[in-house]
Write a protein that holds these residues in place. Sequence first.
Motif, PDB file in Angstrom:
ATOM      1  N   SER A  14      -3.073 -14.004   0.340  1.00 54.11           N
ATOM      2  CA  SER A  14      -1.680 -14.457   0.345  1.00 54.11           C
ATOM      3  C   SER A  14      -0.911 -13.935  -0.863  1.00 54.11           C
ATOM      4  O   SER A  14       0.152 -13.316  -0.727  1.00 54.11           O
ATOM      5  N   SER A  15      -1.436 -14.155  -2.065  1.00 57.64           N
ATOM      6  CA  SER A  15      -0.725 -13.706  -3.264  1.00 57.64           C
ATOM      7  C   SER A  15      -0.741 -12.186  -3.373  1.00 57.64           C
ATOM      8  O   SER A  15       0.252 -11.569  -3.801  1.00 57.64           O
ATOM      9  N   PHE A  16      -1.842 -11.565  -2.978  1.00 59.38           N
ATOM     10  CA  PHE A  16      -1.951 -10.105  -3.051  1.00 59.38           C
ATOM     11  C   PHE A  16      -0.890  -9.445  -2.170  1.00 59.38           C
ATOM     12  O   PHE A  16      -0.151  -8.546  -2.610  1.00 59.38           O
ATOM     13  N   LEU A  17      -0.789  -9.880  -0.938  1.00 59.35           N
ATOM     14  CA  LEU A  17       0.177  -9.277  -0.022  1.00 59.35           C
ATOM     15  C   LEU A  17       1.615  -9.605  -0.415  1.00 59.35           C
ATOM     16  O   LEU A  17       2.525  -8.775  -0.256  1.00 59.35           O
ATOM     17  N   ARG A  18       1.851 -10.823  -0.935  1.00 59.97           N
ATOM     18  CA  ARG A  18       3.200 -11.202  -1.356  1.00 59.97           C
ATOM     19  C   ARG A  18       3.639 -10.357  -2.559  1.00 59.97           C
ATOM     20  O   ARG A  18       4.782  -9.877  -2.612  1.00 59.97           O
ATOM     21  N   PHE A  57     -10.349  -1.400   1.038  1.00 57.96           N
ATOM     22  CA  PHE A  57      -9.409  -0.398   1.547  1.00 57.96           C
ATOM     23  C   PHE A  57      -7.976  -0.780   1.211  1.00 57.96           C
ATOM     24  O   PHE A  57      -7.188   0.056   0.740  1.00 57.96           O
ATOM     25  N   MET A  58      -7.609  -2.035   1.422  1.00 62.87           N
ATOM     26  CA  MET A  58      -6.233  -2.454   1.157  1.00 62.87           C
ATOM     27  C   MET A  58      -5.909  -2.413  -0.336  1.00 62.87           C
ATOM     28  O   MET A  58      -4.793  -2.049  -0.729  1.00 62.87           O
ATOM     29  N   ARG A  59      -6.873  -2.766  -1.177  1.00 65.73           N
ATOM     30  CA  ARG A  59      -6.624  -2.662  -2.620  1.00 65.73           C
ATOM     31  C   ARG A  59      -6.415  -1.195  -3.015  1.00 65.73           C
ATOM     32  O   ARG A  59      -5.582  -0.886  -3.865  1.00 65.73           O
ATOM     33  N   ALA A  60      -7.184  -0.282  -2.375  1.00 60.70           N
ATOM     34  CA  ALA A  60      -7.012   1.141  -2.664  1.00 60.70           C
ATOM     35  C   ALA A  60      -5.639   1.632  -2.213  1.00 60.70           C
ATOM     36  O   ALA A  60      -5.002   2.454  -2.887  1.00 60.70           O
ATOM     37  N   MET A  61      -5.153   1.134  -1.080  1.00 62.90           N
ATOM     38  CA  MET A  61      -3.830   1.538  -0.607  1.00 62.90           C
ATOM     39  C   MET A  61      -2.725   0.972  -1.505  1.00 62.90           C
ATOM     40  O   MET A  61      -1.704   1.626  -1.731  1.00 62.90           O
ATOM     41  N   HIS A  62      -2.944  -0.237  -2.019  1.00 65.80           N
ATOM     42  CA  HIS A  62      -2.012  -0.793  -2.996  1.00 65.80           C
ATOM     43  C   HIS A  62      -1.986   0.085  -4.245  1.00 65.80           C
ATOM     44  O   HIS A  62      -0.917   0.388  -4.810  1.00 65.80           O
ATOM     45  N   GLY A  63      -3.178   0.511  -4.668  1.00 63.47           N
ATOM     46  CA  GLY A  63      -3.252   1.414  -5.812  1.00 63.47           C
ATOM     47  C   GLY A  63      -2.570   2.737  -5.534  1.00 63.47           C
ATOM     48  O   GLY A  63      -1.911   3.304  -6.410  1.00 63.47           O
TER      49      GLY A  63
END
Length: 678
Positions: free
Chosen positions: A11-15, A179-185
């Motif tokens: 929740s906090s990551f995506l927000r 994967f999503m953390r890498a895309m955020h990066g």
Amino acid sequence: MTTHPTWFSWSSFLRDWSGEWADTPADDATVTPVEADEVARRERWLGFPAASEERIAALEERLGRRLPPSYREFLAVSDGWRHAGGFITLLAGTADACWHRDASGLAEMFEGFLDDDPSPEELRDVAVWRRGLQLDVQSDATRVVLDPGDVDEDGEWAVYTWASWLAAPPRRFPDFAAFMRAMHGEFHRLRARAADGEPELACTTTRRLDAQVEQARIQALGGEWERAGRALEEAAEYGRPAAAGLRDQMDRLLGRTNLAHAEELVTDPRYAPELLPPLVAEHAAHRHRDDTVLTYRLRGAGDDVVALAHTLLEQVRSGTYRYTAAGPFGEAVDRAREAARWGDTGEAWRTIREALPLWQPLGPDHLAPLGWLADPLLGPLLTPERGRELLSAPRGGQPGEPRRESDAARSDPEGLAWLADQATPGAHTSYRFVLVEGVEPQELPGLLADGKGTGLDEPMTSFEARSRWRQERREVSVFDDRALVAVGRAAARWSFAFDCDGPLFAPQQFGSPVAACADARTVVVWAGPRDRNGAPFFHLSVARGGAELYTFTCADGEVRRAGPIPPGLAPDRFFGAGKKREGAEAAIRTERALLEAIADEFGVRLPRHAITRGRLHTFTTRPWSRPPGDGEARTAARLECARTDGHGARGPSAAAPHPLTPHPGGGPSRSRSPRQQP
């Protein structure tokens, strides 16, 4: 077990990600100005409404598989996602996720690359596109699948991505959250490389990572390199300033030069004197003919840094580069170089390691001394174990006690027995060496040469020295068995001259190179796994002032001896009854035992690291074969060796038989003693 950072929650990551994206300029390269994006920007939300448990269960029923936990948790917060990184416009939710079934044709493509013996990784790169769950709905030539054939103990499926423009194999992530953390990066990294003049993105993520980089820098200087490395790796993925440059320094000391590619600190004039030399040495080692490759890696650097790089390149290629450092650490470097020059690489490394607390960085982003990696004498000291040892030592004014030297960092075994190890780097078919007591290594040419090699060459690797030796020998007499030897210290009062490429041994033709060694005691050893009849051979002779004291030779299955041999070296200990025709493993054990006995008898050692990996002075000895005697004929040939043309090309030359091997007939003349000449 799959683990997530302590700060991570969907929740906090995506927000946070959505808010950061909304704060970027609308014309940013990673943003497509469509109506849906305008809504997302106003609402500061890149996602969609959360998927209900019923929708998730319906998807699982349609797929016939339970979804992996991290993707399931994601869907429960957002049923799909926009702009995952810079190249995936829309990521699948419950409505769009489906089996890929090689819809992209990638399985067929990768299958065409397979040879007759494909690796498991190559076979996997084919299979994932047939069995994977497709997540990319809209993208810029980028494919994303969850792989149900690559599952961990927590039930997480690995994610594989592939982009045609990367020209690389599929990239693997352990689970969907990774994967999503890498895309955020990736989003942050692309933003960090945005055009000049655009405002820097300051947010919770960048502030957290910048604080993390500063803490990691202090940890690294204090010796906590593993912990610091993990923090820097994450920050580098997000493109935070200095993170990649700091990690680059650690990777170079760990021998991971394939990962050390960040140039952001190299182009800073403060750090260039330390960080440029290893980069330049790497360029020179790859024998690039086009030096614009180096210039490209220094793009953005000032003229002074580029000029320094080309000066260093010339020095590295000519072998004249010498690393220097200020203060007491620099004095220790000079002592270490002198020790390495004579083969004592263990002492050289200890000198550098013990002086590390005295080392001072050139600036706040300088983690360790690195220029020495390009020094021709000091660079070969580095091993992965020693790199870890250096990084574990407190330095740059940080408190802490240096750790004691690890066994793994001691690259040199004691004694001589390592010569019998067939797995030794640069393994030899035979070897020979001379030990001289009471003289310095630089005095050896005057004792073991006859005027054709009275000086020492500059330190070189064994390969470099032999290549140069062959080019410079205009004429070779095949029975004139001179040896190109590397020299150094074998103990406090002993020096060595070592030849790692000795020919087969013929006892009837052996002539010791030891002639006029004043009152010095000398030891000559010549050994190898096989003679020309297929049996091991080993020769030992000890002399004083050129006069033989005792000797023994094991060759052709027989032992010949002369003189009062000390009990510890008595041949009967090693070549007793039943040992004349022993097997290969038993022969190696015998050779090891002999070498251990010689080391114990004289208190000597040969430095494995310096001989096999380092650079040592060399010279050419007098012959190791005696001249023909009265009434004795011997096959001989003379060979004209072509010099190179300056570009590495060589003229034609004929192969010559070995001096101790009978010629099959025809061509060479018969060499006779003077009394037999017509």
